[in-house]
Design a protein around this motif. Sequence first.
Motif, short mmCIF file in Angstrom:
data_model
loop_
_atom_site.label_atom_id
_atom_site.label_comp_id
_atom_site.label_asym_id
_atom_site.label_seq_id
_atom_site.Cartn_x
_atom_site.Cartn_y
_atom_site.Cartn_z
N ARG A 1 1.16 -1.19 -0.06
CA ARG A 1 0.02 0.15 0.04
C ARG A 1 0.79 1.14 0.12
NH1 ARG A 1 -4.85 0.43 -1.71
NH2 ARG A 1 -5.30 2.08 -0.09
N THR A 2 2.28 1.34 0.82
CA THR A 2 2.82 2.39 0.65
C THR A 2 3.40 2.56 -0.51
OG1 THR A 2 3.44 2.08 2.97
CG2 THR A 2 4.93 3.34 1.96
N ASP A 3 4.17 1.58 -1.19
CA ASP A 3 4.59 1.69 -2.53
C ASP A 3 3.59 2.29 -3.45
OD1 ASP A 3 7.16 0.98 -1.78
OD2 ASP A 3 6.61 -1.30 -2.14
N ARG A 4 2.27 1.58 -3.57
CA ARG A 4 1.28 2.08 -4.28
C ARG A 4 0.83 3.72 -4.22
NH1 ARG A 4 -4.47 -1.35 -5.00
NH2 ARG A 4 -5.23 -0.21 -6.89
N ARG A 5 0.91 4.08 -2.88
CA ARG A 5 0.64 5.37 -2.52
C ARG A 5 1.50 6.23 -2.91
NH1 ARG A 5 -2.28 7.03 2.88
NH2 ARG A 5 -3.83 5.85 1.69
N TYR A 6 3.04 5.97 -2.92
CA TYR A 6 4.21 6.62 -3.24
C TYR A 6 4.14 6.98 -4.65
CZ TYR A 6 8.91 7.64 -4.45
OH TYR A 6 10.06 8.19 -4.93
N VAL A 7 3.89 6.11 -5.44
CA VAL A 7 3.87 6.00 -6.95
C VAL A 7 2.69 7.19 -7.54
CG1 VAL A 7 3.39 4.98 -9.09
CG2 VAL A 7 4.86 3.93 -7.52
N ARG A 8 1.58 6.89 -7.09
CA ARG A 8 0.49 7.59 -7.24
C ARG A 8 0.83 9.46 -6.76
NH1 ARG A 8 -3.26 5.30 -4.68
NH2 ARG A 8 -3.61 6.53 -3.08
N ARG A 9 1.37 9.52 -5.51
CA ARG A 9 1.56 10.51 -5.28
C ARG A 9 2.67 11.31 -6.02
NH1 ARG A 9 0.50 14.28 -3.07
NH2 ARG A 9 1.01 14.31 -1.05
N THR A 10 3.76 10.60 -6.34
CA THR A 10 4.76 11.35 -7.01
C THR A 10 4.51 11.79 -8.35
OG1 THR A 10 5.65 9.01 -7.51
CG2 THR A 10 6.71 10.40 -5.69
N LEU A 11 3.60 11.01 -8.99
CA LEU A 11 2.85 11.12 -10.39
C LEU A 11 1.99 12.31 -10.42
CD1 LEU A 11 2.55 7.61 -11.62
CD2 LEU A 11 4.23 9.33 -12.50
N ASP A 12 0.98 12.17 -9.29
CA ASP A 12 -0.10 13.12 -9.37
C ASP A 12 0.24 14.66 -8.53
OD1 ASP A 12 -1.60 11.20 -10.47
OD2 ASP A 12 -2.64 10.74 -8.79
#
Length: 507
Positions: free
Chosen positions: A440-451
């Motif tokens: 979940r942390t990795d998934r949120r990191y990818v989304r937050r760094t892109l968005d």
Amino acid sequence: MAGPGRPPRRPPPPHRLGGPAEGERVAIEVPRRAVLSRPLSVPLIATVVGALPLAVAAQPGTGLRDTTFWLQLVVACYAGVRLCAMVLSGRRRLVQGAFWLFGYLAMGIAPLAQSVLGRDPTPVLGPREDTQLATALVLCGMVAFDVGALLARQRPAGRERRRPATVHRGRLACLVVFAYAASGLLIVQLGGPAVFFSSRQEISASLAEATGAPGGPGAEGGGEAGSALLRGFGTVPAMLALLFLTRWLVTSRAARHRPAVLLPWAGLLVINAIVNNPISNPRYWFLTVMFALLFTVFPRSSVMYRAALALGLAVALLVFPFTDRFRYDDEGRRPLETDSVLEPLVVKDYDQLNMFANTITFAGDGHGHSYGEQLAGAALFFVPRGVWGDKPEDTGFLVGGWMGTDSANLSSPLWAELWLDFGPLGMTLAFVGIGYLSARTDRRYVRRTLDDPSPGNVLAVVVPVLAGYSFILLRGSLLQASGRIGIAVLCLALVTTFRHHPRAELR
């Protein structure tokens, strides 16, 4: 209307049913996949999963080819498959990648090499069956971690309901000032910058002299706690302040033209080169600093992510064991003998499985499980022993004392910590939860760094730090790792805000 000599613009094809007209070219948008090409991915998988474990297993040695040996080979191959999956993934999975890199090296290849040579970097006091049980539990923990990550994939990613955490500019200035003061105090107390480039033994002696800590390793008292606090506050705030300023400079062109940002950043770079260099610090801490800095500078680069895991594997196998020369001064330094190609893997840095086996023997010798007591001691590390008289000792030091050694440099891997506290079932469930939270942390990191490419994105700094520090958490012990975590949490609480402050945002 197109000008003379200029081809007419072609409007984008309208959206309509029935497909494109005859002869019309349609640009098909293909999703980008950040995977290695086949000429690179096939050798990687063949080397990590097949060639390296089999080459280690085929080396001559006096070790037994028993059930434990074959279990260790299975662990190495399983962790190798998962590590390759992280490298070849189209997403940047920092925390999961760090877990599998550690698992492959420290819990897979290194124990396999030790088993082949018949040599243990730390004495194993129990029978061979305890090492066999420890290896089986390591494999169970890895499978449970995968199950947790799989469960995290089943949950759809929802939108953020509240404003994400951002960096407050005024509070960041306070952190920078505090980092300068704390690191400056550490440098002055130890006698100047020169001592930081001598050895870790010299650093420990200087800390003991500055704080009045007892001379024996693992000794208790106010001086020992003072040494940990002085070193923690002298290194952690400087690292975090550097990372936040680096994030600001990387994502903001205006910041790169401001002396008020550039000058403090340059000064922090020098300070970190002094207090966080690989000579005066444990290698896992230096790895944390470099891992976090790398992904702060390249927050969206899948190429850099894959290169970090692949090169990290090579460096850990070829370079990491030889950096032990910085631990001691010239008189205490012991050269690394290399009679075998596997010799670099039979060093104390890779004693995790041995200590897990000793922990199992320790519990079976009448001590039993602690049922959360060790974890509570790590979580409440800041409570003084004068208030909590029965506060648990460091797990590695506790098992080491039972073994008859006073060394404070014994590891206690996360598998051993969780098993000693909660038994095999509790350990397995805990790894399911860890895998779930990591995914979940990795998934949120990818989304937050892109968005959110803004300079004040807190998650873009926190996750690389967590991924780097996970090597320390996985190696253990948790009590030794808790101090710097507590200081980092205080620093993050200082600079983080959830409110919208237009004048206080980083631009």
